[in-house]
Design an enzyme around this catalytic site. Structure first.
Site, PDB file in Angstrom:
ATOM      1  N   LYS A  26       0.814  -1.216   0.000  1.00  0.00           N
ATOM      2  CA  LYS A  26       0.000   0.000   0.000  1.00  0.00           C
ATOM      3  C   LYS A  26       0.852   1.271   0.000  1.00  0.00           C
ATOM      4  O   LYS A  26       0.611   2.176  -0.801  1.00  0.00           O
ATOM      5  CB  LYS A  26      -0.881  -0.050   1.255  1.00  0.00           C
ATOM      6  N   ARG A 170      11.214  -1.727  10.733  1.00  0.00           N
ATOM      7  CA  ARG A 170      10.314  -0.797  11.409  1.00  0.00           C
ATOM      8  C   ARG A 170      10.015  -1.330  12.811  1.00  0.00           C
ATOM      9  O   ARG A 170       9.887  -2.539  13.001  1.00  0.00           O
ATOM     10  CB  ARG A 170       9.021  -0.675  10.604  1.00  0.00           C
ATOM     11  N   ARG A 181      -1.362  -6.929  14.294  1.00  0.00           N
ATOM     12  CA  ARG A 181      -1.886  -6.013  13.284  1.00  0.00           C
ATOM     13  C   ARG A 181      -2.714  -6.744  12.241  1.00  0.00           C
ATOM     14  O   ARG A 181      -3.750  -6.247  11.790  1.00  0.00           O
ATOM     15  CB  ARG A 181      -0.728  -5.262  12.615  1.00  0.00           C
TER      16      ARG A 181
HETATM   17  P1  ADP Z   1       0.532  -1.050   8.893  1.00  0.00           P
HETATM   18  O1  ADP Z   1      -0.822  -0.864   8.349  1.00  0.00           O
HETATM   19  O2  ADP Z   1       1.452  -1.791   8.003  1.00  0.00           O
HETATM   20  O3  ADP Z   1       0.521  -1.592  10.284  1.00  0.00           O
HETATM   21  P2  ADP Z   1       0.812   1.858   9.026  1.00  0.00           P
HETATM   22  O4  ADP Z   1       2.049   2.608   8.785  1.00  0.00           O
HETATM   23  O5  ADP Z   1      -0.367   2.117   8.151  1.00  0.00           O
HETATM   24  O6  ADP Z   1       1.266   0.343   9.004  1.00  0.00           O
HETATM   25  O7  ADP Z   1       0.336   2.089  10.531  1.00  0.00           O
HETATM   26  C1  ADP Z   1       1.206   1.842  11.598  1.00  0.00           C
HETATM   27  C2  ADP Z   1       0.414   1.835  12.890  1.00  0.00           C
HETATM   28  O8  ADP Z   1      -0.175   3.125  13.097  1.00  0.00           O
HETATM   29  C3  ADP Z   1      -0.763   0.872  12.953  1.00  0.00           C
HETATM   30  O9  ADP Z   1      -0.367  -0.430  13.345  1.00  0.00           O
HETATM   31  C4  ADP Z   1      -1.630   1.528  14.004  1.00  0.00           C
HETATM   32  O10 ADP Z   1      -1.116   1.310  15.308  1.00  0.00           O
HETATM   33  C5  ADP Z   1      -1.462   2.994  13.695  1.00  0.00           C
HETATM   34  N1  ADP Z   1      -2.468   3.485  12.738  1.00  0.00           N
HETATM   35  C6  ADP Z   1      -2.236   3.924  11.469  1.00  0.00           C
HETATM   36  N2  ADP Z   1      -3.369   4.357  10.901  1.00  0.00           N
HETATM   37  C7  ADP Z   1      -4.352   4.180  11.820  1.00  0.00           C
HETATM   38  C8  ADP Z   1      -5.752   4.431  11.835  1.00  0.00           C
HETATM   39  N3  ADP Z   1      -6.392   4.963  10.763  1.00  0.00           N
HETATM   40  N4  ADP Z   1      -6.448   4.123  12.952  1.00  0.00           N
HETATM   41  C9  ADP Z   1      -5.819   3.618  14.040  1.00  0.00           C
HETATM   42  N5  ADP Z   1      -4.512   3.359  14.093  1.00  0.00           N
HETATM   43  C10 ADP Z   1      -3.768   3.627  12.999  1.00  0.00           C
END
Ligand code: ADP
Ligand code: ZN
Length: 238
Positions: A26, A170, A181
């Protein structure tokens, strides 16, 4: 490219949501699509990592959820995203939302606050759960520029292909947080996807295969739903 787009009228500035399981590609696909469509790429995960890195009190709170692989609570998410989305003038440039909304409640809040124009299309990058585990285990991020890359393709150097910075795993790409997750995704995504489908917004694309192929499918999804963007997409592809 940008000039051609601006000349086509501001009302064309696209507002898109991209969704997908962790490791679906993504972030990489969103960066590329946002550049092609000439809209800001807004990643909630990137916003949170910046807040954590800034060492603020809010960053400390967010960091505890992120490290555990849990969702950040909706009120915090909405505050942080709203601050970045800004006012009407700023939103007129369009946007590509990556990682937000992640729950049905967040999606409903987004459309309640911004109205029907909040997004005209939501694209799901669909990759089965068993295909993403190896990708997540090999995923690395540049400590200098934040570019996300993959050990399989960059093992020869261990350095960032963009800036030669050091690559590191990360902080939330450790096995427990990855498992958590993915479990959270499987809980939250079905009602979110169903809600977006009910609104007539959802298109799913197959996220397997080479990044170029997936990009091509995303572009097709965009132009099939928003034909006015065909000009822009063709101009870039040529
Ligand atoms: P991934 O989806 O691969 O876990 P992201 O970079 O999109 O990685 O998000 C990292 C973390 O940030 C998520 O595991 C969550 O803890 C938090 N996060 C990101 N976007 C959201 C959201 N829209 N709502 C709640 N938590 C979020
Ligand atoms: Zn780099």
């Amino acid at each position: 490219m940008a000039a051609a787009f601006a000349g086509a009228g501001r009302q064309l500035a696209p507002r898109l949501i991209v969704l997908g399981r962790q490791g679906a590609g993504k972030g990489t696909q969103c960066a590329r699509l946002a550049e092609q469509l000439d809209v800001p790429h807004l990643s909630s995960g990137d916003l949170f990592r910046a807040e954590i890195a800034a060492g603020t009190k809010l960053g400390g709170t967010i960091g505890r959820y992120v490290a555990a692989g849990e969702l950040v609570p909706d009120d915090i998410v909405l505050d942080v995203v709203a601050a970045r989305l800004g006012d009407n003038a700023r939103r007129a440039a369009g946007y590509l939302l990556d990682g937000f909304p992640r729950t049905q409640a967040q999606a409903q809040a987004l459309f309640e606050v911004l109205g029907a124009d909040a997004a005209e299309l939501a694209i799901e990058i669909d990759v089965p759960a068993d295909a993403v585990l190896p990708r997540l285990a090999a995923r690395r991020m540049c400590i200098e520029c934040g570019m996300v890359t993959n050990l399989h393709t960059d093992s020869s150097t261990g350095r960032c292909p963009a800036c030669r910075g050091f690559l590191e795993r990360r902080a939330d790409d450790h096995p427990d947080a990855i498992a958590r997750r993915l479990a959270v995704y499987d809980e939250q995504a079905p009602p979110l996807l169903e809600w977006l489908r009910d609104q007539g917004l959802l298109v799913s694309v197959d996220g397997r295969g080479e990044p170029d192929e997936v990009h091509e499918r995303l572009v097709q999804a965009v132009v099939s739903r928003i034909p006015a963007l065909r000009v822009l997409c063709r101009a870039v592809a040529d």
